[in-house]
Motif scaffolding. Structure first.
Motif, PDB file in Angstrom:
ATOM      1  N   TYR A 142       0.941  20.976  -0.954  1.00 28.96           N
ATOM      2  CA  TYR A 142       1.060  20.543   0.438  1.00 28.96           C
ATOM      3  C   TYR A 142       0.140  19.341   0.686  1.00 28.96           C
ATOM      4  O   TYR A 142      -0.755  19.391   1.522  1.00 28.96           O
ATOM      5  N   SER A 143       0.356  18.285  -0.084  1.00 31.14           N
ATOM      6  CA  SER A 143      -0.409  17.052   0.061  1.00 31.14           C
ATOM      7  C   SER A 143       0.400  15.917  -0.549  1.00 31.14           C
ATOM      8  O   SER A 143       1.447  16.138  -1.160  1.00 31.14           O
ATOM      9  N   CYS A 144      -0.097  14.708  -0.399  1.00 36.13           N
ATOM     10  CA  CYS A 144       0.623  13.512  -0.820  1.00 36.13           C
ATOM     11  C   CYS A 144       0.941  13.532  -2.312  1.00 36.13           C
ATOM     12  O   CYS A 144       0.063  13.737  -3.150  1.00 36.13           O
ATOM     13  N   ALA A 145       2.202  13.311  -2.649  1.00 41.13           N
ATOM     14  CA  ALA A 145       2.618  13.189  -4.044  1.00 41.13           C
ATOM     15  C   ALA A 145       2.406  11.742  -4.509  1.00 41.13           C
ATOM     16  O   ALA A 145       2.053  10.859  -3.717  1.00 41.13           O
ATOM     17  N   TYR A 146       2.622  11.506  -5.791  1.00 41.51           N
ATOM     18  CA  TYR A 146       2.376  10.195  -6.378  1.00 41.51           C
ATOM     19  C   TYR A 146       3.642   9.759  -7.112  1.00 41.51           C
ATOM     20  O   TYR A 146       3.935  10.254  -8.202  1.00 41.51           O
ATOM     21  N   PHE A 147       4.391   8.841  -6.501  1.00 36.06           N
ATOM     22  CA  PHE A 147       5.680   8.424  -7.038  1.00 36.06           C
ATOM     23  C   PHE A 147       5.506   7.211  -7.943  1.00 36.06           C
ATOM     24  O   PHE A 147       5.353   6.086  -7.474  1.00 36.06           O
ATOM     25  N   PHE A 323      -6.164   3.553  -3.168  1.00 37.18           N
ATOM     26  CA  PHE A 323      -5.387   3.830  -1.972  1.00 37.18           C
ATOM     27  C   PHE A 323      -3.931   4.093  -2.336  1.00 37.18           C
ATOM     28  O   PHE A 323      -3.307   3.290  -3.025  1.00 37.18           O
ATOM     29  N   LEU A 324      -3.410   5.216  -1.869  1.00 40.29           N
ATOM     30  CA  LEU A 324      -1.991   5.536  -1.995  1.00 40.29           C
ATOM     31  C   LEU A 324      -1.371   5.234  -0.631  1.00 40.29           C
ATOM     32  O   LEU A 324      -1.535   6.002   0.310  1.00 40.29           O
ATOM     33  N   ARG A 325      -0.702   4.102  -0.525  1.00 39.56           N
ATOM     34  CA  ARG A 325      -0.315   3.591   0.792  1.00 39.56           C
ATOM     35  C   ARG A 325       0.992   4.179   1.313  1.00 39.56           C
ATOM     36  O   ARG A 325       1.036   4.733   2.413  1.00 39.56           O
TER      37      ARG A 325
END
Length: 413
Positions: A142-147, A323-325
Motif C-alpha cells: 500500500y505505497s508507491c510502486a516503481y515502474f 525522487f519518484l515523481r
C-alpha cells in the motif's frame, strides 16, 4: 450563487466548468482551452461552504450525492480540472486568509502522540484486510510502486520498489533490520528471503500485524521475521539497517525531531536507514481538511525543507536522495481501476457513501501526483559519511544482481 460564482470566475483559468444550481440554472466559468466539466449542485448551502472550505465541502457533497456530474462528466474530469487550476484557487483572497488562519493550528491537526497515533492508524488501516485485497496488488503493498517500464503490471512495479529499497539498504548476511510501519509484511519477508537477515516489523494496525505474522508463518520465516503491534518509539534494540515505507506521512511535523532522534539511537555509526515517504515540492503547508477528517487523521506529507532541517539538527548524513515523481500517479491509477471493478463488493461491505468516499480519495490523490505538487522521495541516512558506497552505481548493480537472485531462489513473496 454568490459568493460561489465570484470565486469560480477567479478559479477557472484553464478549461470550463458549468455549474447547474439548485434551481436548474446553468452558470458557465471559462478560461483557456482545457477540460470541460458539468456539475450539478442540489443543496443551496454549497454556495457558501464551497467558498469557505472548498475541499472538505466538495468531498462531502460528492459523498452525499448533493454534488454530481452530468453530460458525460465524471469525478475524474472534475478533479483533473480542479488540480490544474489549484494555484488560482489558492490565490483567491478568502482562501489566502483562511489558509493563514488554519496554518496556526496545523500542529494540533498533526498530533500523533502515543495512543492517539494508534487510533489514527486504526481509522484507516483496520478497515479489514478483505477490503484492501479488492484493489491492491496480490501481496498488498500500500505505497508507491516503481515502474521501470510503462507497461509493467502493478505486481511487477511493486516488486521493483522492494528491489530498489533493498539495494539502498546495502544488506549483508547476519544483519538485523527494523521495518517501521511494516504494513502487511511484504518488504520484511522479501528482505529475509533475499539475504540472510533478521527483520522486525512494527505496526500500529492490528489487522496488518495479524496477517503479516500469518504470512511469515506460512513462508517458514517466523524464525527470522517477526511482526509486532508496537509504536516505533517503544523499540530499544539496535539495528544495522532501518527502513520505513509510507509511515513518515503519519508522524506530523511536531514529531519529526522525535522520529529522527529515534533513528539515530537505533543504529550504530555504520548503520543505514532508508526513508520512503510522500512529500511535496511546494512550501510547508497542511493536509486537506477532507483527507484529515475521512481518510488519514493526523497525516501530513512534508515539504523537503521541513525534513532537512530536522535531519541536520540530529547530525545525520543524507547519503542519497531520489525522487519518484509520477510513479505514484501510475500506482493510484491501477488502484482506481481495480477499485472500480470491485465497486459493488465495496458497497456490499460498507455502503454507497463509503464507496464514493474512497473514489474521491483515490482519484484526488492520483491528481495530486499527476498535476499537483506531490511526489515520493527516498532518503538514505547514516551517522557516518561513508556507511554506503560513495559512488551511486551500486544501487543499479545491486538491482540487477537481485533480479537474478530472485529467479534463482524462486522468491515469490
Amino acid at each position: 450563487m454568490f459568493p460561489l460564482s465570484h470565486m469560480m470566475k477567479a478559479f477557472i483559468r484553464k478549461g470550463q466548468l458549468t455549474v447547474i444550481d439548485a434551481d436548474g440554472k446553468p452558470h458557465v466559468f471559462k478560461g483557456e482551452p482545457g477540460p470541460e466539466v458539468t456539475m450539478r449542485l442540489t443543496d443551496r448551502k454549497l454556495y457558501r461552504t464551497l467558498v469557505f472550505n472548498s475541499e472538505l465541502a466538495a468531498g462531502e457533497a460528492y459523498m452525499d450525492g448533493t454534488l454530481r456530474f452530468e453530460n458525460g462528466s465524471t469525478l475524474r474530469d472534475f478533479l483533473t480540472l480542479f488540480s490544474i487550476n489549484r494555484l488560482s484557487l489558492g490565490s483567491y483572497p478568502i482562501q489566502k486568509v483562511l489558509r493563514a488562519i488554519k496554518m496556526r493550528f496545523r500542529k494540533r491537526q498533526q498530533s500523533n502522540v502515543k495512543g492517539e497515533a494508534q487510533r489514527n492508524v486504526a481509522h484507516h488501516y483496520d478497515l479489514g484486510n478483505d477490503f484492501y485485497k479488492l484493489f491492491l496488488d496480490e501481496h498488498m503493498l500500500y505505497s508507491c510502486a516503481y515502474f521501470r517500464e510503462p507497461d509493467e503490471t502493478l505486481e511487477q512495479a511493486q516488486r521493483n520498489k522492494l528491489r530498489l529499497l533493498a539495494s539502498k539498504l546495502c544488506l549483508r548476511p547476519g544483519m538485523k533490520v527494523l521495518d517501521i510501519g511494516c504494513g502487511w509484511g511484504d518488504l520484511a519477508l522479501y528482505l529475509a528471503q533475499l539475504e540472510d537477515v533478521e527483520v522486525l516489523g512494527v505496526t500500529l494496525s492490528k489487522e496488518q500485524q495479524a496477517l503479516a505474522t500469518q504470512r511469515a508463518r506460512d513462508a517458514g520465516l517466523e524464525g527470522r521475521v517477526r511482526f509486532e503491534l508496537r509504536d516505533y518509539r517503544e523499540v530499544n534494540e539496535t539495528f544495522d539497517r532501518i527502513v520505513s515505507v509510507g509511515m513518515f506521512e503519519h508522524v506530523g511535523v511536531s514529531h519529526y525531531d522525535e522520529f529522527f532522534k529515534k533513528l539515530n539511537t537505533l543504529m550504530p555509526d555504520d548503520g543505514i536507514a532508508v526513508l520512503h515517504s510522500i512529500g511535496h515540492m511546494s512550501p510547508p503547508g497542511m493536509a486537506s481538511a477532507w483527507l484529515r477528517k475521512y481518510i488519514f487523521p493526523g497525516a501530513y506529507s512534508p515539504a523537503l525543507s521541513e525534513v532537512f532541517e530536522v535531519v541536520e539538527q540530529n547530525h545525520l548524513w543524507v547519503s542519497d536522495l531520489e525522487f519518484l515523481r509520477v510513479h505514484y500517479a501510475t500506482t493510484l491509477k491501477h488502484w482506481v481501476e481495480r477499485f472500480e471493478k470491485n465497486r459493488d463488493k465495496v458497497v456490499d461491505m460498507y455502503d454507497e457513501r463509503f464507496a464514493r468516499m474512497w473514489e474521491f480519495y483515490l482519484i484526488s490523490c492520483e491528481m495530486m501526483f499527476r498535476t499537483g505538487s506531490q511526489l515520493v522521495f527516498h532518503m538514505q541516512l547514516s551517522r557516518s559519511r561513508d556507511a554506503a558506497p560513495i559512488v551511486r552505481d551500486y544501487i543499479t548493480d545491486r538491482q540487477k544482481a537481485y533480479i537474478v537472485r530472485e529467479q534463482t531462489l524462486n522468491i515469490t513473496l
